[in-house]
Design a protein around this motif. Structure first.
Motif: not given
Length: 181
Positions: A1-15, A46-58
């Motif tokens: 089983y595995f899961d990822t959290e990412t910086t957005g939904i574009d697998r080529k441009k996000c991480s 993407e700001d929306s990804a950070l909001t969803k993940n509950g993370l900040s740039i810091d």
């Protein structure tokens, strides 16, 4: 089983910025991993990804370097799979697992692994989301949405910190086991 959290939904441009996995043999958990690492240098955040993940740039800046995260993910997989043995492969299990597999494949490519995840995973997947769709189609389930949190609430599976990869994958494992019963 595995899961990822990412910086957005574009697998080529996000991480990927978080990877969590559970290795199970014969219904027993034998190993787990949870890593948080910085995105690759050019990644779109993407700001929306950070909001969803509950993370900040810091928060992300304090994560381990991207390359170190990749090496730890690969070492974890190498501990359980002989990537050169054709019959020794993981079944990828998760919730909407194709999203995570596609991101993981790009993660391997970005880090110079030309063989990618095919060395570790067979093509068969165990995914709870299509199971939800089948139950809906058969008239046995009708939810306002099929997000993991909504589905877990329906099946009384605790998920307090949705969009944390480790919490999500623990809940997904319980969900899949519940569905198979």
């Amino acid at each position: 089983y595995f899961d990822t959290e990412t910086t957005g939904i574009d697998r080529k441009k996000c991480s990927i910025i978080q990877f969590a996995g559970i290795v199970e043999y014969d219904d027993e958990i034998v190993d787990t991993i949870e890593l948080k690492f910085q995105p690759f240098e050019e990644a779109i955040i993407e700001d929306s990804a950070l909001t969803k993940n509950g993370l900040s740039i810091d928060d992300i800046i304090d994560f381990m370097p991207h390359e170190e995260g990749f090496n730890k993910v690969k070492s974890f997989m190498d501990k359980h799979i002989n990537r050169f043995e054709k019959t020794d492969k993981f079944y990828a299990a998760g919730y909407n697992i194709r999203f995570d597999l596609e991101f993981l494949q790009e993660f391997f490519k970005y880090n110079g692994d030309k063989y990618g995840i095919g060395s570790y995973f067979n093509w068969k997947t165990i995914d709870a989301l299509p199971m939800m769709h089948i139950l809906d189609w058969k008239g046995k389930l009708n939810l306002e949405n099929y997000q993991l949190k909504t589905v877990c609430d329906k099946y009384k599976i605790p998920l307090d910190n949705a969009h944390d990869a480790l919490e999500d994958i623990k809940a997904t494992r319980k969900l899949i086991r519940t569905l198979f019963k």
